[in-house]
Write a protein that holds these residues in place. Structure first.
Motif: not given
Length: 479
Positions: A322-327, A369-376, A391-396, A398-405
């Motif tokens: 769905v192009q919401q998570a990128f690494i 990297i913590p913050g509103q748009a946190a990044k792994r 790695a990051a997610v977009k569309g608001g 949280s990083l936790e939604s894809a961090d395991a992947q």
């Protein structure tokens, strides 16, 4: 009375540039550079293009393409230029020209052409852009809009006016436009005929690329995805092969041929394509579904199920369906320890959930990297090489939604194993003569193509969406 500043700048603009006779068409065009400036511009641009478009490492094929290109160019309106034709190591369906005679064709487009005449048609089209100075006209228009934008902004005292003019200018010069593309087709067809090639090849190339569009549309529809845009910039993306205007510009070239024998050189061309990589090459690394293998750099890694993997010259990107998570992964030179390397790249930014990585004998480091748009982020050292992950997610979300992947992908990185060496080799074209009774459905059963093998084989052989192999004719297969 004092002249308005706008008028003064406009007069200055006219002085900087002017009307020049087009060497290919005889028309009067607005240009703001001399031929020597054009050559200098092309040289500088070619150096930048070379960084982003790696040269395909087959000098025999490179020499063949250069030979065909020179044959066409020497019958052009600017045969005095020193043309340079380069095969780009990319699976994209594309070709393009820079001012001054620097012309590029991607090996992905080569794979789908059917004859030397069709190769000459693509190169002739791009030569037409050079001889008609389309790049120079485009650059001159862009420069003119920039100067006028400044004039409007200064003359009115409203900075937004300059922005508006730049927007209008960008819209005006975006791409070459259909008229220039048609003009390049007409010129290219002339050069084909003068070179002894069949100018009908220009129409055949349009058919090839329209089939590409049909194939992409059909595949997207089957998967419920939006129709992708064509990667080819030219006229082939703007009109069908039976378009009246296209037939009209190619018509004079047919008359120029005047019934003389016109070559296609199909067999010679196909012999040069034998062994050409299909899709990724060994030098760029090979995608096999969600897995990636790189023989030269000696590593492999895997992405989550159903993710799409994009393989670019300077970055490897995985994105969710769905192009919401990128690494993204980039290669850099290893310095110090993995932790010191990563913190130096962060330039003082905080790092949470930091931990060392030890996998398959390799050392690394990761954190958030913590913050509103946190990044792994992570780095893994392999000898003198540092593989940097962001790695990051977009569309608001949280990083936790894809961090395991994200972590799953990072921790899948490992040195290429002996049994993976074969997987790091690309699929390649193989030329065979069709046998009586053979069908594409039968040939697809033994093909390594990952999906839709039958449709892809038809596309490679100019028989999409229907048709069967003709006994005795050369076929492109994939092995």
């Amino acid at each position: 009375m004092k002249q308005p500043l706008f008028a003064v700048l406009l007069l200055g603009l006219i002085a900087l540039g002017g009307c020049a006779t087009n060497p290919a068409t005889g028309e009067s065009n607005f240009v703001m550079m001399s031929e020597q400036q054009e050559l200098d511009l092309g040289l500088r641009a070619s150096q930048e293009i070379g960084k982003e478009n790696p040269r395909y490492a087959d000098e025999k094929l490179q020499a063949y393409v250069q030979q065909v290109g020179e044959r066409v160019a020497q019958h052009s309106h600017r045969s005095n230029l020193k043309y340079q034709f380069t095969v780009v190591d990319s699976a994209d369906i594309n070709a393009f020209a820079l001012p001054g005679g620097y012309i590029y064709i991607h090996r992905g487009l080569l794979a789908y052409l059917g004859s030397e005449a069709e190769l000459a048609a693509v190169l002739g089209h791009e030569v037409g852009h050079v001889t008609a100075r389309h790049g120079v006209q485009q650059q001159s228009q862009s420069m003119a809009w920039g100067v006028l934008g400044q004039a409007v902004a200064i003359g009115t005292g409203v900075g937004a006016a300059g922005d508006l003019t730049n927007v209008l200018g960008s819209a005006m010069v975006r791409g070459y436009g259909r008229d220039m593309e048609l003009q390049a087709d007409g010129l290219g067809a002339q050069y084909l005929a003068r070179s002894g090639y069949d100018p009908q090849a220009m129409i055949e190339v349009v058919k090839v690329l329209k089939s590409q569009e049909d194939f992409a549309r059909d595949q997207a529809a089957q998967r419920g995805q939006p129709t992708p845009t064509s990667s080819y910039h030219g006229v082939f993306d703007t009109h069908p092969d039976n378009d009246r205007r296209l037939q009209e510009v190619v018509g004079p070239a047919r008359a120029l041929a005047n019934g003389s024998a016109q070559q296609t050189n199909r067999e010679v061309f196909l012999q040069h394509l034998d062994g050409l990589p299909v899709g990724d090459s060994e030098a760029t690394g090979v995608r096999r579904g969600r897995h990636f293998y790189h023989a030269g750099l000696g590593f492999a890694l895997s992405f989550p199920e159903d993710w799409v993997v994009l393989n670019q010259p300077d970055v490897l990107v995985g994105q969710s369906a769905v192009q919401q998570a990128f690494i993204a992964m980039q290669l850099e030179r290893a310095e110090g320890t993995p932790e010191a390397f990563l913190r130096a790249r962060l330039r003082g930014q905080g790092l949470a959930e930091a931990e060392a990585l030890q996998q398959a004998g390799l050392q690394g480091y990761t954190g958030v990297i913590p913050g509103q748009a946190a990044k792994r982020v992570a780095v893994i050292f392999k000898g003198s090489q540092a593989f940097l992950f962001v790695a990051a997610v977009k569309g608001g979300a949280s990083l936790e939604s894809a961090d395991a992947q994200f972590l799953q992908t990072i921790k899948s990185f490992h040195p290429l194993a002996a049994d993976e060496r074969k997987l790091a080799q690309p699929m390649r074209l193989q030329m065979v003569r069709a046998k009586a009774g053979q069908t594409y459905a039968e040939l697809a059963k033994n093909s390594p193509l990952p999906r839709d093998a039958e449709a892809t084989l038809r596309l490679l052989n100019h028989q999409y969406p229907s048709g069967q192999p003709m006994p005795g004719k050369w076929l492109k297969l994939v092995h």
